[in-house]
Design a protein around this motif. Structure first.
Motif, short mmCIF file in Angstrom:
data_model
loop_
_atom_site.label_atom_id
_atom_site.label_comp_id
_atom_site.label_asym_id
_atom_site.label_seq_id
_atom_site.Cartn_x
_atom_site.Cartn_y
_atom_site.Cartn_z
N ILE A 106 0.84 -1.20 0.00
CA ILE A 106 0.00 0.00 0.00
C ILE A 106 0.88 1.26 0.00
N ILE A 107 1.96 1.20 0.79
CA ILE A 107 2.87 2.37 0.82
C ILE A 107 3.46 2.60 -0.57
N ASP A 108 3.86 1.52 -1.25
CA ASP A 108 4.40 1.63 -2.61
C ASP A 108 3.35 2.20 -3.57
N ASP A 109 2.12 1.68 -3.45
CA ASP A 109 1.04 2.17 -4.33
C ASP A 109 0.84 3.67 -4.12
N LEU A 110 0.81 4.07 -2.84
CA LEU A 110 0.60 5.49 -2.54
C LEU A 110 1.75 6.35 -3.07
N ALA A 111 2.97 5.83 -2.89
CA ALA A 111 4.13 6.59 -3.39
C ALA A 111 4.03 6.75 -4.91
N THR A 112 3.62 5.68 -5.60
CA THR A 112 3.51 5.75 -7.06
C THR A 112 2.45 6.78 -7.47
N ILE A 113 1.32 6.74 -6.78
CA ILE A 113 0.23 7.67 -7.10
C ILE A 113 0.70 9.12 -6.91
N TYR A 114 1.35 9.37 -5.76
CA TYR A 114 1.74 10.75 -5.46
C TYR A 114 2.91 11.22 -6.32
N LYS A 115 3.82 10.30 -6.65
CA LYS A 115 4.92 10.72 -7.53
C LYS A 115 4.36 11.16 -8.88
N ALA A 116 3.33 10.43 -9.35
CA ALA A 116 2.71 10.79 -10.63
C ALA A 116 2.05 12.17 -10.55
N LEU A 117 1.69 12.60 -9.33
CA LEU A 117 1.09 13.93 -9.16
C LEU A 117 2.16 14.99 -8.86
N GLY A 118 3.42 14.60 -8.95
CA GLY A 118 4.51 15.56 -8.77
C GLY A 118 4.98 15.72 -7.34
N TYR A 119 4.64 14.78 -6.47
CA TYR A 119 5.06 14.86 -5.07
C TYR A 119 6.42 14.22 -4.86
N GLN A 120 7.14 14.72 -3.87
CA GLN A 120 8.36 14.06 -3.40
C GLN A 120 7.98 13.14 -2.24
N VAL A 121 8.64 11.98 -2.16
CA VAL A 121 8.39 11.09 -1.02
C VAL A 121 9.55 11.27 -0.04
N VAL A 122 9.26 11.67 1.19
CA VAL A 122 10.33 11.88 2.17
C VAL A 122 10.04 11.11 3.46
N GLN A 123 11.10 10.87 4.22
CA GLN A 123 10.96 10.11 5.47
C GLN A 123 11.19 11.03 6.65
N GLY A 124 10.48 10.77 7.75
CA GLY A 124 10.73 11.53 8.97
C GLY A 124 11.40 10.64 10.00
N GLN A 125 11.51 11.14 11.23
CA GLN A 125 12.12 10.32 12.28
C GLN A 125 11.06 9.83 13.25
N GLU A 126 11.26 8.61 13.77
CA GLU A 126 10.23 8.02 14.64
C GLU A 126 10.34 8.54 16.07
N VAL A 127 11.56 8.86 16.51
CA VAL A 127 11.72 9.47 17.83
C VAL A 127 11.68 10.98 17.62
N GLU A 128 10.73 11.63 18.27
CA GLU A 128 10.51 13.05 18.02
C GLU A 128 10.65 13.86 19.30
N THR A 129 10.67 15.16 19.11
CA THR A 129 10.62 16.04 20.28
C THR A 129 9.20 16.60 20.38
N GLU A 130 8.86 17.08 21.58
CA GLU A 130 7.55 17.70 21.79
C GLU A 130 7.35 18.86 20.85
N LEU A 131 8.47 19.55 20.57
CA LEU A 131 8.39 20.74 19.72
C LEU A 131 7.75 20.40 18.37
N TYR A 132 8.26 19.33 17.71
CA TYR A 132 7.76 19.03 16.36
C TYR A 132 6.46 18.22 16.39
#
Ligand code: YSA
Length: 336
Positions: A106-132
């Motif tokens: 599903i993640i691959d399908d979504l990435a394919t759909i959004y790339k076709a719409l001109g989106y960049q696929v980026v990753q975030g971090q799983e350990v976060e701060t309260e700030l973000y």
């Protein structure tokens, strides 16, 4: 002697048996050899006549032996080949092959759909701060909206991100508009686990920022995604909602015709809205500039498990994480 020998030669069933018979007649102490030795005692005329006769007999026997030997060798070869023969019509042994997990798919399908719409696929971090995870998204510590997300806290004050939305602030802090991104990844909540809730699950975040983005761009984008995921006939519906980081906010649902059951209904997929001006203000503070002042953007977030459950008819979210191949292999055909 010739009749007797012919009979024995033809009756020999194996090569060693035939060799024994050959020795019996033609060996050093064989019957024919003994006859040949008697020639020495004969007169020259007798020797010539009997010698010629014995030679003919010897040639005949040798021919018979050779023919029988060839016949036995042939038979042995045929027997060996038929015992070793492969039945190519038998089903082969299937190799164990791997496949993509439904959620990866599903993640691959979504990435394919959004790339076709001109989106960049980026990753975030799983350990976060309260700030973000909270503050930069207009959820200060006193805000009751914090109660919406039960959180796993680390001893150093950081936390496991409760949604993929922190990447909104992180990306805007690092990059200037215009841009369009999607962020797939793992998220964590201190949840009472049930058929639709896990304490670890996946989300896909979307964020698009420019000068003139509108809510209808958001709706069109989500409609394209829904069609890519569930087929051309899929419709999408907005319902008013509340998120501290969007104004206005809307939950979105897809009208999905289930090919397995033939039924159709509206199914909630996630939340969305227009980026709240306070989020742009927070980002400007983090950046120390005004690049985001007056910008417009939309954002959305959806649960990946939810999409997979709808698309593949998986009734319980826990099945995704139990590593039970019987569950996962059911979908192999559909995924290849
Ligand atoms: C809203 C507006 C935006 O502008 C951008 C993003 C969002 C979504 C927001 N960050 C959020 O997390 N909303 S949510 O709490 O409603 O979760 C979104 C989706 O994640 C849900 O619709 C659901 O599909 C999934 N989800 C939430 N908790 C879950 C879960 N899936 C499995 N287990 C859980 N415990």
């Amino acid at each position: 002697m010739v009749n007797e020998a012919t009979l024995e030669i033809n009756q020999a069933a194996t090569l060693p048996e035939l060799q024994e018979i050959r020795v019996k007649y033609l060996g050093k102490k064989g019957l024919l050899t003994a006859e040949l030795k008697t020639l020495a005692n004969l007169t020259p005329d007798e020797k010539r006549i009997k010698g010629a006769a014995l030679n003919i007999l010897k040639n005949e026997l040798e021919t018979l032996f050779d023919a029988r030997e060839a016949g036995l060798k042939d038979a042995a070869l045929t027997a060996r080949l038929s015992s070793e023969a492969l039945d190519v019509t038998l089903p082969g042994t299937r190799f164990q092959t791997g496949g993509f997990h439904l959620l990866t798919r599903i993640i691959d399908d979504l990435a394919t759909i959004y790339k076709a719409l001109g989106y960049q696929v980026v990753q975030g971090q799983e350990v976060e701060t309260e700030l973000y995870n909270f503050d930069a998204l207009n959820i200060p510590s006193w805000h009751p909206a914090r109660d919406l997300w039960d959180t796993f806290w680390l001893t150093d004050g950081r936390l496991l991100r409760t949604h993929t939305s922190p990447m909104q602030a992180r990306f805007m802090q690092a990059f200037a508009p215009p841009f369009k991104i999607v962020v797939p990844g793992k998220t964590y909540r201190f949840e009472a686990v049930d058929a639709t809730h896990e304490s670890m699950f996946h989300q896909l975040e979307g964020l698009a920022v420019s000068d003139d983005i509108t809510m209808s761009d958001l709706k069109g984008t989500l409609e394209e995604m829904a069609k890519g995921l569930f087929g051309e006939r899929t419709k999408i519906r907005f319902q008013p909602s509340y998120y501290p980081f969007t104004e206005p906010s809307a939950d979105f649902a897809v009208y999905w015709e289930n090919p397995r059951t033939g039924t159709s209904k509206w199914l909630e997929l996630g939340g969305s809205g227009m980026v709240h001006p306070r989020v742009f203000e927070e980002v400007c503070k983090l950046r120390g500039d005004t690049v985001y002042a007056g910008k417009r953007g939309f954002a959305f977030g959806l649960g990946i498990e939810r999409v997979a459950m709808i698309k593949y008819g998986v009734p319980d979210i826990r099945y995704f994480f139990q590593n039970d191949l019987r569950v996962l292999q059911q979908f192999r055909g559909e995924l290849e």
